[in-house]
Design a protein around this motif. Structure first.
Motif, PDB file in Angstrom:
ATOM      1  N   VAL A   1       0.826  -1.216   0.000  1.00 32.05           N
ATOM      2  CA  VAL A   1       0.000   0.000   0.000  1.00 32.05           C
ATOM      3  C   VAL A   1       0.856   1.260   0.000  1.00 32.05           C
ATOM      4  O   VAL A   1       0.367   2.344  -0.364  1.00 32.05           O
ATOM      5  CB  VAL A   1      -0.990   0.016   1.193  1.00 32.05           C
ATOM      6  CG1 VAL A   1      -1.938  -1.165   1.112  1.00 32.05           C
ATOM      7  CG2 VAL A   1      -0.277   0.051   2.544  1.00 32.05           C
ATOM      8  N   ALA A   2       2.125   1.152   0.396  1.00 36.15           N
ATOM      9  CA  ALA A   2       3.008   2.313   0.311  1.00 36.15           C
ATOM     10  C   ALA A   2       3.185   2.762  -1.134  1.00 36.15           C
ATOM     11  O   ALA A   2       3.345   3.953  -1.414  1.00 36.15           O
ATOM     12  CB  ALA A   2       4.368   1.987   0.937  1.00 36.15           C
ATOM     13  N   GLU A   3       3.125   1.818  -2.061  1.00 38.09           N
ATOM     14  CA  GLU A   3       3.358   2.111  -3.474  1.00 38.09           C
ATOM     15  C   GLU A   3       2.079   2.126  -4.303  1.00 38.09           C
ATOM     16  O   GLU A   3       2.119   2.442  -5.491  1.00 38.09           O
ATOM     17  CB  GLU A   3       4.319   1.061  -4.065  1.00 38.09           C
ATOM     18  CG  GLU A   3       5.646   0.951  -3.352  1.00 38.09           C
ATOM     19  CD  GLU A   3       6.439   2.242  -3.418  1.00 38.09           C
ATOM     20  OE1 GLU A   3       6.296   2.970  -4.429  1.00 38.09           O
ATOM     21  OE2 GLU A   3       7.201   2.527  -2.481  1.00 38.09           O
ATOM     22  N   ASN A   4       0.933   1.792  -3.691  1.00 41.78           N
ATOM     23  CA  ASN A   4      -0.319   1.684  -4.436  1.00 41.78           C
ATOM     24  C   ASN A   4      -1.451   2.353  -3.673  1.00 41.78           C
ATOM     25  O   ASN A   4      -1.664   2.068  -2.496  1.00 41.78           O
ATOM     26  CB  ASN A   4      -0.677   0.212  -4.679  1.00 41.78           C
ATOM     27  CG  ASN A   4       0.349  -0.493  -5.546  1.00 41.78           C
ATOM     28  OD1 ASN A   4       0.286  -0.440  -6.764  1.00 41.78           O
ATOM     29  ND2 ASN A   4       1.326  -1.143  -4.920  1.00 41.78           N
ATOM     30  N   ASP A   5      -2.180   3.228  -4.358  1.00 38.80           N
ATOM     31  CA  ASP A   5      -3.290   3.937  -3.731  1.00 38.80           C
ATOM     32  C   ASP A   5      -4.556   3.092  -3.795  1.00 38.80           C
ATOM     33  O   ASP A   5      -5.449   3.296  -4.630  1.00 38.80           O
ATOM     34  CB  ASP A   5      -3.510   5.280  -4.425  1.00 38.80           C
ATOM     35  CG  ASP A   5      -2.440   6.287  -4.056  1.00 38.80           C
ATOM     36  OD1 ASP A   5      -1.783   6.097  -3.023  1.00 38.80           O
ATOM     37  OD2 ASP A   5      -2.264   7.266  -4.814  1.00 38.80           O
ATOM     38  N   ILE A   6      -4.612   2.112  -2.900  1.00 42.87           N
ATOM     39  CA  ILE A   6      -5.777   1.226  -2.820  1.00 42.87           C
ATOM     40  C   ILE A   6      -6.029   0.893  -1.347  1.00 42.87           C
ATOM     41  O   ILE A   6      -5.183   1.124  -0.488  1.00 42.87           O
ATOM     42  CB  ILE A   6      -5.569  -0.085  -3.624  1.00 42.87           C
ATOM     43  CG1 ILE A   6      -4.270  -0.807  -3.208  1.00 42.87           C
ATOM     44  CG2 ILE A   6      -5.550   0.185  -5.098  1.00 42.87           C
ATOM     45  CD1 ILE A   6      -4.436  -1.868  -2.184  1.00 42.87           C
ATOM     46  N   MET A   7      -7.211   0.348  -1.083  1.00 41.34           N
ATOM     47  CA  MET A   7      -7.498  -0.235   0.224  1.00 41.34           C
ATOM     48  C   MET A   7      -7.238  -1.734   0.117  1.00 41.34           C
ATOM     49  O   MET A   7      -7.734  -2.397  -0.804  1.00 41.34           O
ATOM     50  CB  MET A   7      -8.951   0.025   0.621  1.00 41.34           C
ATOM     51  CG  MET A   7      -9.334  -0.506   1.995  1.00 41.34           C
ATOM     52  SD  MET A   7      -8.543   0.393   3.350  1.00 41.34           S
ATOM     53  CE  MET A   7      -9.378   1.979   3.213  1.00 41.34           C
ATOM     54  N   LEU A   8      -6.453  -2.256   1.050  1.00 40.99           N
ATOM     55  CA  LEU A   8      -6.107  -3.681   1.049  1.00 40.99           C
ATOM     56  C   LEU A   8      -6.648  -4.327   2.313  1.00 40.99           C
ATOM     57  O   LEU A   8      -6.433  -3.815   3.419  1.00 40.99           O
ATOM     58  CB  LEU A   8      -4.586  -3.855   0.989  1.00 40.99           C
ATOM     59  CG  LEU A   8      -4.052  -5.294   1.001  1.00 40.99           C
ATOM     60  CD1 LEU A   8      -4.475  -6.037  -0.256  1.00 40.99           C
ATOM     61  CD2 LEU A   8      -2.526  -5.292   1.133  1.00 40.99           C
TER      62      LEU A   8
ATOM     63  N   LYS B   1     -18.183  -2.418   5.795  1.00 41.27           N
ATOM     64  CA  LYS B   1     -19.151  -1.939   4.805  1.00 41.27           C
ATOM     65  C   LYS B   1     -18.540  -0.857   3.921  1.00 41.27           C
ATOM     66  O   LYS B   1     -18.697  -0.867   2.693  1.00 41.27           O
ATOM     67  CB  LYS B   1     -20.405  -1.400   5.499  1.00 41.27           C
ATOM     68  CG  LYS B   1     -21.507  -0.982   4.522  1.00 41.27           C
ATOM     69  CD  LYS B   1     -22.773  -0.589   5.265  1.00 41.27           C
ATOM     70  CE  LYS B   1     -23.867  -0.178   4.291  1.00 41.27           C
ATOM     71  NZ  LYS B   1     -24.293  -1.278   3.422  1.00 41.27           N
ATOM     72  N   ALA B   2     -17.817   0.083   4.545  1.00 42.79           N
ATOM     73  CA  ALA B   2     -17.234   1.189   3.784  1.00 42.79           C
ATOM     74  C   ALA B   2     -16.254   0.684   2.734  1.00 42.79           C
ATOM     75  O   ALA B   2     -16.279   1.118   1.577  1.00 42.79           O
ATOM     76  CB  ALA B   2     -16.540   2.168   4.736  1.00 42.79           C
ATOM     77  N   ALA B   3     -15.385  -0.241   3.128  1.00 43.25           N
ATOM     78  CA  ALA B   3     -14.337  -0.702   2.213  1.00 43.25           C
ATOM     79  C   ALA B   3     -14.830  -1.759   1.241  1.00 43.25           C
ATOM     80  O   ALA B   3     -14.517  -1.714   0.050  1.00 43.25           O
ATOM     81  CB  ALA B   3     -13.155  -1.243   3.018  1.00 43.25           C
ATOM     82  N   LEU B   4     -15.602  -2.733   1.736  1.00 38.36           N
ATOM     83  CA  LEU B   4     -15.929  -3.903   0.928  1.00 38.36           C
ATOM     84  C   LEU B   4     -17.230  -3.768   0.144  1.00 38.36           C
ATOM     85  O   LEU B   4     -17.472  -4.525  -0.797  1.00 38.36           O
ATOM     86  CB  LEU B   4     -15.995  -5.142   1.821  1.00 38.36           C
ATOM     87  CG  LEU B   4     -14.651  -5.519   2.469  1.00 38.36           C
ATOM     88  CD1 LEU B   4     -14.854  -6.589   3.532  1.00 38.36           C
ATOM     89  CD2 LEU B   4     -13.650  -5.983   1.426  1.00 38.36           C
ATOM     90  N   GLU B   5     -18.071  -2.797   0.515  1.00 38.42           N
ATOM     91  CA  GLU B   5     -19.343  -2.637  -0.188  1.00 38.42           C
ATOM     92  C   GLU B   5     -19.492  -1.280  -0.872  1.00 38.42           C
ATOM     93  O   GLU B   5     -20.296  -1.134  -1.784  1.00 38.42           O
ATOM     94  CB  GLU B   5     -20.510  -2.836   0.788  1.00 38.42           C
ATOM     95  CG  GLU B   5     -20.590  -4.229   1.392  1.00 38.42           C
ATOM     96  CD  GLU B   5     -21.792  -4.405   2.301  1.00 38.42           C
ATOM     97  OE1 GLU B   5     -22.773  -3.657   2.145  1.00 38.42           O
ATOM     98  OE2 GLU B   5     -21.734  -5.289   3.176  1.00 38.42           O
ATOM     99  N   MET B   6     -18.713  -0.282  -0.447  1.00 44.00           N
ATOM    100  CA  MET B   6     -18.916   1.077  -0.948  1.00 44.00           C
ATOM    101  C   MET B   6     -17.725   1.615  -1.727  1.00 44.00           C
ATOM    102  O   MET B   6     -17.714   2.771  -2.122  1.00 44.00           O
ATOM    103  CB  MET B   6     -19.238   2.003   0.227  1.00 44.00           C
ATOM    104  CG  MET B   6     -20.481   1.611   0.997  1.00 44.00           C
ATOM    105  SD  MET B   6     -20.731   2.556   2.530  1.00 44.00           S
ATOM    106  CE  MET B   6     -21.039   4.199   1.878  1.00 44.00           C
ATOM    107  N   SER B   7     -16.706   0.789  -1.935  1.00 46.97           N
ATOM    108  CA  SER B   7     -15.502   1.244  -2.618  1.00 46.97           C
ATOM    109  C   SER B   7     -15.143   0.291  -3.757  1.00 46.97           C
ATOM    110  O   SER B   7     -15.331  -0.921  -3.649  1.00 46.97           O
ATOM    111  CB  SER B   7     -14.340   1.336  -1.625  1.00 46.97           C
ATOM    112  OG  SER B   7     -13.130   1.636  -2.295  1.00 46.97           O
ATOM    113  N   ASP B   8     -14.591   0.852  -4.848  1.00 47.49           N
ATOM    114  CA  ASP B   8     -14.146   0.029  -5.974  1.00 47.49           C
ATOM    115  C   ASP B   8     -12.660  -0.311  -5.890  1.00 47.49           C
ATOM    116  O   ASP B   8     -12.221  -1.303  -6.474  1.00 47.49           O
ATOM    117  CB  ASP B   8     -14.415   0.758  -7.297  1.00 47.49           C
ATOM    118  CG  ASP B   8     -15.906   0.902  -7.577  1.00 47.49           C
ATOM    119  OD1 ASP B   8     -16.660  -0.004  -7.177  1.00 47.49           O
ATOM    120  OD2 ASP B   8     -16.306   1.922  -8.164  1.00 47.49           O
ATOM    121  N   ASP B   9     -11.896   0.513  -5.187  1.00 47.27           N
ATOM    122  CA  ASP B   9     -10.443   0.312  -5.127  1.00 47.27           C
ATOM    123  C   ASP B   9     -10.056  -0.512  -3.914  1.00 47.27           C
ATOM    124  O   ASP B   9      -9.296  -0.072  -3.054  1.00 47.27           O
ATOM    125  CB  ASP B   9      -9.718   1.658  -5.096  1.00 47.27           C
ATOM    126  CG  ASP B   9      -9.825   2.397  -6.407  1.00 47.27           C
ATOM    127  OD1 ASP B   9      -9.819   1.726  -7.457  1.00 47.27           O
ATOM    128  OD2 ASP B   9      -9.923   3.636  -6.386  1.00 47.27           O
TER     129      ASP B   9
END
Length: 374
Positions: free
Chosen positions: A149-156, A266-274
Motif C-alpha cells: 500500500v506504500a506504493e499503491n493507492d488502494i485499500m487492502l 461496509k465502507a471498504a468492501l461494499e462502498m468502494s471500488d479500489d
C-alpha cells in the motif's frame, strides 16, 4: 481540502513509517455473560493468559510496529480501561468517541491524527479481539501488505482461507489477480451468510474469510473517506490545520455525532471500488461468538472445550464451558451447549446458532432485572 504531503519528522527508518490503529470500542454482546457492558471482551483475560485481548493485540503489533506508532480507538465509557491496560500509550493516541459511530468514523479520525504526525505513513487497522495462531506469518503478511500500500493507492484487506462453513463471518470473493502474488481485486462481499451458502463459498475456493483488518497509505485513506463519507457539514481533514489539542477535541465533540454509523467492513468492501484482498495463512479466528470460539479451540475428550475452568464432565459431548476462578462445574449428560458464568450471571444455552438467542437474553435480562446484568 487539498491533500498535503507532510513528510515525517525524525522518522528516518522506513519501519517508523508504519502505524497501527487498534479498534477497541465494541460491546461484545454475543459473548455475554463473560463480555459485559461495563467490561466487554476486549478488556477481559478470556483465556487465562494473564493478558486481556486488547493487551494481547497490542503485544502482537508492537513486536514489529513501534509502540509510539500505535493508536487505540474506543468509546468514552472505556477510555479509562484502555489507559489502565495500556499505560505506555500517550494520551493523544487514545481516541475516545464522544458517541458511538462504529469503526469507519473512528478510523477516519485516527487517520487524520496519524497524518498530523507523518504524511508518509502506511497504516494497519486491526480489531482488538482476534486470535492469531502463527504470529511470525502474521508479521510477514502485514509487512508485505504495508509495503504494497506504500506504493499503491488502494485499500487492502487481509483474508484467510475458510476452514469450515461459519455463518458468523464475512466472505470475500476474489476477483482478478493483481500484478503481485497473493493479492486480488475484491469481486464481491457477503456478510454472515446462511450456513448453506457459507458451505458453497468454502467449497468453491473463490472466497476468503474477512478478518476485518485493512491497510492503506495515509494519503489514500483520506481520499477514501472523502469519497465514502459524503455531504457532511464538516470533514475530519479540518483537524490538520489545528495546532491546539483542546481545539481539536472540541471540534470532534461538536461534529462527531453528525457522522454516520458505518463500519469499515461496509465502507471498504461494499462502498468502494479500489479494494483488494491479500490471501493470508497465519491462522485466524474472530473472538465474536461462542460458536466461533468453540470451533477454533483445541477439543478435549468428546469434543468438549473448557476455557480456563475447573470442571468434571461426564457423558458430555460438544460443549464449551467457561467458569470463574474458584468455581467448579460438575456437568453430566450435556451435548452441544454453552455453559458460561461471570459474576452474577450464568448462561446455559444451545451452542448452534446461539448469537441471536444471546442478544435476546441480554435484552430480556436488562428489562427484567436491570442493566447491571448486561
Amino acid at each position: 481540502m487539498e491533500i498535503t504531503d507532510n513528510h515525517c519528522e525524525h522518522k528516518h527508518d522506513v519501519l517508523n513509517l508504519n502505524y497501527c490503529i487498534i479498534l477497541a470500542g465494541g460491546r461484545g454482546r454475543r459473548l455475554w455473560p463473560c463480555s459485559r457492558k461495563d467490561r466487554p471482551k476486549q478488556f477481559v483475560d478470556f483465556f487465562g493468559t494473564g493478558r486481556t485481548q486488547l493487551q494481547s493485540t497490542f503485544d502482537r503489533i508492537s513486536r514489529f510496529i513501534p509502540e509510539s506508532n500505535i493508536l487505540v480507538c474506543t468509546c468514552k465509557e472505556y477510555e479509562e480501561l484502555v489507559r489502565e491496560q495500556l499505560p505506555q500509550l500517550p494520551s493523544h493516541h487514545i481516541l475516545a468517541e464522544p458517541v458511538n459511530r462504529n469503526t469507519a468514523p473512528a478510523v477516519a479520525w485516527a487517520g487524520v491524527n496519524i497524518h498530523r504526525e507523518c504524511g508518509d505513513a502506511r497504516i494497519l487497522v486491526v480489531p482488538s479481539d482476534q486470535i492469531v495462531i502463527d504470529e511470525d506469518a502474521f508479521r510477514r503478511d502485514v509487512m508485505h501488505g504495508l509495503n504494497f500500500v506504500a506504493e499503491n493507492d488502494i485499500m487492502l484487506t487481509m483474508g484467510v482461507k475458510p476452514t469450515r462453513p461459519e455463518p458468523g463471518y464475512g466472505y470475500i470473493q476474489m476477483g482478478e489477480p493483481s500484478l503481485f502474488a497473493g493479492i486480488n481485486k475484491v469481486q464481491s462481499f457477503t456478510e454472515k451468510p446462511e450456513r448453506e451458502f457459507a458451505n458453497l463459498f468454502m467449497e468453491s475456493g473463490e472466497f476468503l474469510w474477512n478478518t476485518g483488518m485493512f491497510l492503506a497509505n495515509v494519503n489514500y485513506l483520506r481520499r477514501f473517506f472523502f469519497e465514502v463519507i459524503k455531504d457532511l457539514p464538516c470533514r475530519m481533514g479540518d483537524l490538520l490545520d489545528m495546532k491546539d489539542g483542546k481545539e481539536i477535541l472540541q471540534y470532534v465533540n461538536d461534529h462527531y455525532p453528525a457522522y454516520p454509523n458505518l463500519s469499515m467492513d461496509k465502507a471498504a468492501l461494499e462502498m468502494s471500488d479500489d479494494v483488494y484482498v491479500m490471501r493470508c495463512n497465519f491462522g485466524w479466528a474472530d473472538l465474536g461468538t461462542w460458536h466461533a470460539v468453540y470451533e477454533c479451540m483445541q477439543k478435549e475428550n468428546e469434543d468438549n472445550v473448557v476455557i480456563d475452568s475447573e470442571v468434571i464432565l461426564e457423558e458430555c459431548k460438544g460443549n464449551i464451558v467457561k467458569l470463574p476462578k474458584g468455581h467448579i462445574g460438575v456437568i453430566n449428560g450435556l451435548e452441544g451447549y454453552i455453559v458460561a458464568e461471570q459474576g452474577d450471571v450464568l448462561l446455559i444455552c444451545k451452542k448452534s446458532d446461539s448469537s441471536a438467542l444471546i442478544r435476546k437474553y441480554v435484552t430480556e435480562a436488562g428489562i427484567r432485572y436491570g442493566e447491571q446484568y448486561t
